[in-house]
Design an enzyme around this catalytic site. Structure first.
Site, PDB file in Angstrom:
ATOM      1  N   GLY A   1       0.852  -1.182   0.000  1.00  0.00           N
ATOM      2  CA  GLY A   1       0.000   0.000   0.000  1.00  0.00           C
ATOM      3  C   GLY A   1       0.888   1.232   0.000  1.00  0.00           C
ATOM      4  O   GLY A   1       1.788   1.363   0.848  1.00  0.00           O
ATOM      5  N   ALA A   2       0.671   2.124  -0.955  1.00  0.00           N
ATOM      6  CA  ALA A   2       1.587   3.248  -1.158  1.00  0.00           C
ATOM      7  C   ALA A   2       1.839   4.086   0.103  1.00  0.00           C
ATOM      8  O   ALA A   2       2.996   4.335   0.452  1.00  0.00           O
ATOM      9  CB  ALA A   2       1.078   4.129  -2.302  1.00  0.00           C
TER      10      ALA A   2
ATOM     11  N   ARG B   1      10.434  -0.641  -4.269  1.00  0.00           N
ATOM     12  CA  ARG B   1       9.211  -0.677  -5.079  1.00  0.00           C
ATOM     13  C   ARG B   1       9.212   0.544  -6.005  1.00  0.00           C
ATOM     14  O   ARG B   1       9.201   1.673  -5.522  1.00  0.00           O
ATOM     15  CB  ARG B   1       7.946  -0.642  -4.213  1.00  0.00           C
ATOM     16  CG  ARG B   1       7.746  -1.800  -3.243  1.00  0.00           C
ATOM     17  CD  ARG B   1       7.435  -3.123  -3.909  1.00  0.00           C
ATOM     18  NE  ARG B   1       6.225  -3.116  -4.695  1.00  0.00           N
ATOM     19  CZ  ARG B   1       4.991  -3.372  -4.220  1.00  0.00           C
ATOM     20  NH1 ARG B   1       4.811  -3.586  -2.943  1.00  0.00           N
ATOM     21  NH2 ARG B   1       3.957  -3.381  -5.025  1.00  0.00           N
TER      22      ARG B   1
ATOM     23  N   GLN C   1      -5.329  -9.237  -2.538  1.00  0.00           N
ATOM     24  CA  GLN C   1      -5.388  -8.263  -1.443  1.00  0.00           C
ATOM     25  C   GLN C   1      -6.821  -7.949  -1.027  1.00  0.00           C
ATOM     26  O   GLN C   1      -7.076  -7.622   0.125  1.00  0.00           O
ATOM     27  CB  GLN C   1      -4.674  -6.964  -1.833  1.00  0.00           C
ATOM     28  CG  GLN C   1      -3.176  -7.121  -2.075  1.00  0.00           C
ATOM     29  CD  GLN C   1      -2.855  -7.263  -3.549  1.00  0.00           C
ATOM     30  OE1 GLN C   1      -3.579  -7.926  -4.289  1.00  0.00           O
ATOM     31  NE2 GLN C   1      -1.779  -6.647  -3.985  1.00  0.00           N
TER      32      GLN C   1
ATOM     33  N   ASP D   1      -1.390   4.531  -6.500  1.00  0.00           N
ATOM     34  CA  ASP D   1       0.027   4.432  -6.147  1.00  0.00           C
ATOM     35  C   ASP D   1       0.837   5.593  -6.723  1.00  0.00           C
ATOM     36  O   ASP D   1       1.882   5.939  -6.195  1.00  0.00           O
ATOM     37  CB  ASP D   1       0.593   3.101  -6.633  1.00  0.00           C
ATOM     38  CG  ASP D   1       0.167   1.949  -5.733  1.00  0.00           C
ATOM     39  OD1 ASP D   1       0.968   1.552  -4.879  1.00  0.00           O
ATOM     40  OD2 ASP D   1      -0.977   1.480  -5.872  1.00  0.00           O
TER      41      ASP D   1
ATOM     42  N   ASN E   1      -2.713   2.325 -10.393  1.00  0.00           N
ATOM     43  CA  ASN E   1      -3.240   1.608  -9.229  1.00  0.00           C
ATOM     44  C   ASN E   1      -3.142   0.111  -9.507  1.00  0.00           C
ATOM     45  O   ASN E   1      -2.723  -0.310 -10.581  1.00  0.00           O
ATOM     46  CB  ASN E   1      -4.687   2.031  -8.943  1.00  0.00           C
ATOM     47  CG  ASN E   1      -5.169   1.554  -7.579  1.00  0.00           C
ATOM     48  OD1 ASN E   1      -4.496   1.738  -6.568  1.00  0.00           O
ATOM     49  ND2 ASN E   1      -6.319   0.912  -7.542  1.00  0.00           N
TER      50      ASN E   1
END
Length: 352
Positions: free
Chosen positions: A51-52, A95, A200, A241, A251
C-alpha cells in the site's frame, strides 16, 4: 455505527519496527520485528507491508533505524552521512511505482543534508518518521470526510485491492471513505474484488471490513461487469500508487478495466489518495514506471503447494495499470476533491 477496531499495520518501539505480516492474513495475525534497515527493505519488497502510504511510512522508519545502525560504525561525520544516504538508496530500490516511498525518503534526505552532527540527525530522523506516521492517519481521516460528502444516504460501493488501514498508517484512503460514510450513518454495502493475483481484496479488505462489522460481498474480479450491468453497483472507489500531473492514475492491476466498465454503465468512479501520491513531474500516466512482479504470484494460488498452471507456462505479471483521467469522476484528497481531473485543474489545485 462507530468503528469497532482501530487497525494499525505497524508499531514503532523506539528501537525497532513491528509490522503485521500481511502475507499471513486473514488466517494468522503475526508480527515481524525489524531491527535493521535491510529487514525493512525486504519487508517492503516481499509484501509484508504494502500500500503506497504504508510503504512511505515504513521506509521513513527504515531510514531512522538505519541511521541508528550506522552511527555505531561510522569513522567520522562525512562517513556517517554517506552511510545513511546508502540506506536511503537501498530503501528507494524496493518498489518502483509507489511515489509515496520517494516522497517520504526525500523528506528524510532533506533532514540528513541539513544536519550538522550525528546525534542530532539520528534524533531528527526518528522524529520525522513519527510525524509522517501521525500525519498519514490525519490525512486519511480528511480524505474520508471529503469522500463521504460525495455519497448518498444509501450506496453499494465496489472497491479494488486493499486501501484500508493495512495500506496506510491507519484508517485508509478509499476504504477510509467507506469507514467515514458508515461512521456518519450512511447505509453502505461493499462489493470487494478479490484482486488477482495477490488477492489483497479477498485476504485484506474483507478482513478489515469483517473486523469493523461493515457488510460486504466478496466477488472475483471478472464478476464486476456483471453486477454493474444489473444495476447493483452505485459507486466505485479505489486508491492510487501514483498520479501524474494530468490525472492519469496508476493503481493495482485491474483498476483500468473497472474504470472502463464504470464509464460504460454511467457509474461514478472515484480515486482516493493523499496529495503525496501526485507526481507532478510526470506529464501523463505513460511515464509512470510499472513494476513487474514474480511469476509465482500467477503460477501459484498464494501458496507454494497450490500450483494452478502448467510447468512450462510463461507469465506476465504487471503489478499496476494506468487509468486515464477521462475515466475518473473525481480524485478525493485531504485538501478536497478534484472533479473531472485534468492537467489544468490539478495544477490549479496545487497552486492554491
Amino acid at each position: 455505527m462507530g468503528r469497532i477496531k482501530d487497525i494499525r499495520p505497524l508499531k514503532w518501539t523506539g528501537e525497532s519496527l513491528l509490522l503485521i505480516d500481511q502475507r499471513k492474513l486473514p488466517l494468522k495475525e503475526e508480527w515481524i520485528e525489524c531491527k535493521d534497515y535491510e529487514c525493512v527493505a525486504k519487508a517492503i519488497e516481499d509484501m509484508v507491508v504494502r500500500g503506497a502510504p504504508a510503504i512511505g511510512v515504513v521506509a521513513a522508519y527504515g531510514v531512522a533505524i538505519g541511521a541508528k545502525q550506522v552511527i555505531k560504525e561510522s569513522k567520522n561525520f562525512l562517513d556517517f552521512k554517506a552511510k545513511v544516504e546508502s540506506v536511503i538508496n537501498r530503501l528507494a530500490s524496493t518498489r518502483p511505482t509507489a511515489v509515496n516511498l520517494f516522497w517520504a525518503l526525500k523528506k528524510m534526505k532533506k533532514i540528513l543534508e541539513a544536519g550538522t552532527n550525528e546525534k542530532d540527525i539520528v534524533a531528527a530522523l526518528e522524529t520525522e518518521a513519527i510525524n509522517i506516521e501521525k500525519q498519514d492517519v490525519e490525512t486519511n481521516k480528511k480524505i474520508g470526510y471529503f469522500g463521504a460528502e460525495l455519497l448518498g444516504s444509501k450506496e453499494v460501493i465496489l472497491t479494488h485491492c486493499n486501501t484500508g488501514a493495512l495500506a496506510t498508517a491507519g484508517y485508509g484512503t478509499a476504504l477510509g471513505v467507506i469507514r467515514a460514510a458508515v461512521e456518519t450513518g450512511r447505509d453502505i454495502l461493499v462489493y470487494v474484488d478479490e484482486t488477482r493475483p495477490y488477492l489483497q481484496g479477498a485476504r485484506l479488505t474483507a478482513w478489515e471490513l469483517q473486523q469493523e462489522g461493515i457488510p460486504y460481498y466478496l466477488i472475483t474480479d471478472n464478476m464486476a461487469g456483471y453486477f454493474m450491468s444489473r444495476g447493483e453497483i452505485t459507486c466505485i472507489i479505489v486508491g492510487a500508487d501514483r498520479i501524474a500531473s494530468n490525472g492519469d492514475t496508476a493503481n493495482k492491476i485491474g483498476t483500468y478495466s473497472l474504470s472502463v466498465l464504470a464509464k460504460e454503465h454511467g457509474i461514478p468512479f472515484y480515486v482516493a489518495a493523499p496529495t503525496s501520491t501526485f507526481d507532478l513531474t510526470l506529464k501523463s500516466g505513460k511515464e509512470i514506471p510499472i513494476e513487474e512482479r514474480s511469476p509465482d504470484e500467477v503460477l501459484f494460488c498464494h501458496c507454494k503447494d497450490c500450483r494452478i498452471a502448467p510447468y512450462s507456462a510463461k507469465v506476465k505479471n504487471p503489478a499496476f495499470d494506468v487509468t486515464p483521467h477521462e475515466n475518473i469522476t473525481g480524485i478525493i484528497t485531504e485538501k478536497g476533491v478534484i472533479n473531472s481531473p485534468d492537467e489544468e485543474k490539478i495544477l490549479e489545485f496545487f497552486s492554491k
